[in-house]
Enzyme design. Structure first.
Site, short mmCIF file in Angstrom:
data_model
loop_
_atom_site.label_atom_id
_atom_site.label_comp_id
_atom_site.label_asym_id
_atom_site.label_seq_id
_atom_site.Cartn_x
_atom_site.Cartn_y
_atom_site.Cartn_z
N ASP A 1 -5.94 -3.23 -13.93
CA ASP A 1 -6.81 -4.11 -13.48
C ASP A 1 -8.12 -3.72 -12.70
O ASP A 1 -7.89 -2.37 -12.45
CB ASP A 1 -5.84 -5.10 -12.91
CG ASP A 1 -6.58 -6.51 -12.84
OD1 ASP A 1 -7.88 -6.78 -12.92
OD2 ASP A 1 -5.87 -7.62 -12.67
N ASP B 1 -11.85 -14.13 -16.09
CA ASP B 1 -10.43 -14.73 -16.69
C ASP B 1 -10.84 -15.96 -17.47
O ASP B 1 -11.50 -16.75 -17.17
CB ASP B 1 -9.71 -14.98 -15.55
CG ASP B 1 -9.04 -13.76 -15.12
OD1 ASP B 1 -9.48 -12.56 -15.49
OD2 ASP B 1 -8.13 -13.80 -14.13
C1 GAL Z 1 -6.93 -10.37 -12.99
C2 GAL Z 1 -6.76 -10.36 -14.39
C3 GAL Z 1 -5.88 -11.55 -15.11
C4 GAL Z 1 -4.29 -10.94 -14.33
C5 GAL Z 1 -4.64 -11.12 -12.97
C6 GAL Z 1 -3.39 -10.65 -12.31
O1 GAL Z 1 -7.85 -9.59 -12.76
O2 GAL Z 1 -8.32 -10.40 -15.33
O3 GAL Z 1 -5.73 -11.45 -16.40
O4 GAL Z 1 -3.92 -10.02 -14.69
O5 GAL Z 1 -5.81 -10.37 -12.45
O6 GAL Z 1 -3.56 -10.67 -10.84
#
Ligand code: GAL
Length: 392
Positions: free
Chosen positions: A148, A203
């Site tokens: 991430d 997301d």
């Molecule tokens: C976001 C990511 C999501 C998930 C989330 C977890 O940045 O895009 O898919 O992994 O973090 O905290």
């Protein structure tokens, strides 16, 4: 001079050995399940193990889904040696135990980390521990790493992900690297030698607007995708309950047309038959998994009504009609014309002769009986029709 040149070559080769991603992975878009969309931070080994069981018993494994990925929140700290520590309450047997269990089901195991100092949920990130973590993951039997982009402050995206790629390579276990920096730094322009897939947007959530908005953003990215390096429009929401069945069919079809990674994100343990039928539609999945690895391009965009085309291996082709509007649409479809559209837009693709092909409806699971090549079709709101031109 010759000597100099030779040493330079040696350095280049050595440099290359270090700076490499595992090449033979993700030749078709990865398929699996990830905990985030449905469970967020509520992860535990019993949840993950039951999901692996359900992956097998639901027919998802048989349909091609193979990775079981724990997203954020499995990690709580680093020990005095800097080793990443899993939550002992939720994962009492440790992560290797879980990986072994998943492998024993004939599935692969994925885990989540973050290029920054902390993950998005403020758990320890990988920054400064990349090589150590990569060795740990290799020891545990990890097959897939989602990395991430939270809490990265002034970090450079390309260098950060390159660092993790090199760390994984040095740890010597082939691990798919899933880059998750939300498209912030246009990863399609630089990530192909680094990761196997890269997120292209923020997301997704379980709504038509979110899904279709993300889909729209993929339009100009087709040329960056191919075997081993995929655009990732985020994980699937199919089966999470807030879209209609028709919308989930559309979501799934569009992701397959895009040659997107197919990471299911619903509760596989108690899914309805309707959801299962969508996620395991092998004829639609075959578009996604086609070995040519082409992402669909948009042939016609009349706003609410669009036609998308995906070139397939062996001179076959898929055509998807999309009604984005809230109204029913009756459209005139000329299969003769569609057969001549080049499947890769301005980058080429084959024109076909309709008489050499049968045209199959991939949701109805039957060939069209075409008395004439032009037919009228009804597209209900938020729906698709998807056809495959199959060589006779
Ligand atoms: C976001 C990511 C999501 C998930 C989330 C977890 O940045 O895009 O898919 O992994 O973090 O905290």
């Amino acid at each position: 001079m010759k000597k100099l040149l030779f040493s330079y070559l040696l350095i280049c080769i050595a440099g290359n050995v270090q700076g490499q991603k595992f090449d033979q992975l993700a030749k078709t878009p990865p398929m699996g399940w990830n905990s985030w969309n449905k469970f967020g931070c509520n992860v535990s080994d019993s949840l993950i193990m039951s999901m692996a069981d359900a992956m097998v018993s639901s027919g998802m494994k048989e349909a091609g889904f193979e990775y079981i990925v724990i997203d954020d929140c499995w990690q709580v700290a680093r020990d005095e040696n800097g080793e990443i520590v899993a939550d002992k309450v939720c994962f009492p047997n440790g992560i290797k135990y879980l990986a072994d269990y998943i492998h024993s089901k004939g599935l692969k195991f994925g885990i989540y980390s973050c290029a920054g100092s902390l993950t998005c949920e403020k758990r320890p990130g990988a920054l400064g521990h990349e090589y150590q973590d990569a060795r740990t993951y290799a020891r545990w039997g990890v097959d897939y790493l989602k990395e991430d982009w939270c809490n990265t402050t002034t970090q450079d995206a390309k260098s950060s992900y390159t660092n993790m790629r090199d760390a994984l390579f040095a740890a010597k276990r082939p691990i798919v690297l899933s880059i998750c920096e939300w498209g912030s730094n246009k990863p399609w322009e630089w990530a192909s030698p680094i990761g196997h897939l890269w997120r292209t947007t923020g997301d997704i959530n379980d709504s038509w607007n979110s899904m279709i908005g993300i889909f729209e953003k993929q339009k100009d990215l087709a040329r960056y995708a191919g075997p081993g390096h995929w655009n990732d429009p985020d994980m699937l929401e199919v089966g999470n309950g807030k879209m209609t069945l028709e919308e989930y069919k559309t979501h799934f079809t569009l992701w397959c047309m895009l040659a997107a990674p197919l990471m299911s994100g619903n509760d596989l343990r108690n899914m309805s038959n309707d959801y299962r039928m969508i996620l395991t539609n092998k004829e639609v999945i075959a578009l996604d998994q086609d070995t040519l690895g082409r992402q669909a391009t948009c042939y016609r965009d009349n706003g609410d009504y669009q036609i998308w085309v995906k070139q397939l291996a062996g001179n076959e082709k898929a055509v998807c009609l999309l009604n984005k509007s809230d109204e029913k649409k009756t459209v005139q479809v000329d299969f003769n014309l569609l057969s001549q559209i080049r499947g890769m837009g301005r980058f080429g693709g084959q024109q076909l002769k309709l008489e050499d092909y049968r045209v199959r409806d991939l949701w109805e699971h039957k060939d069209l009986t075409m008395k004439e090549s032009t037919v009228y079709m009804e597209l209900i709101p938020h729906s698709v029709k998807v056809f495959r031109f199959i060589k006779k």
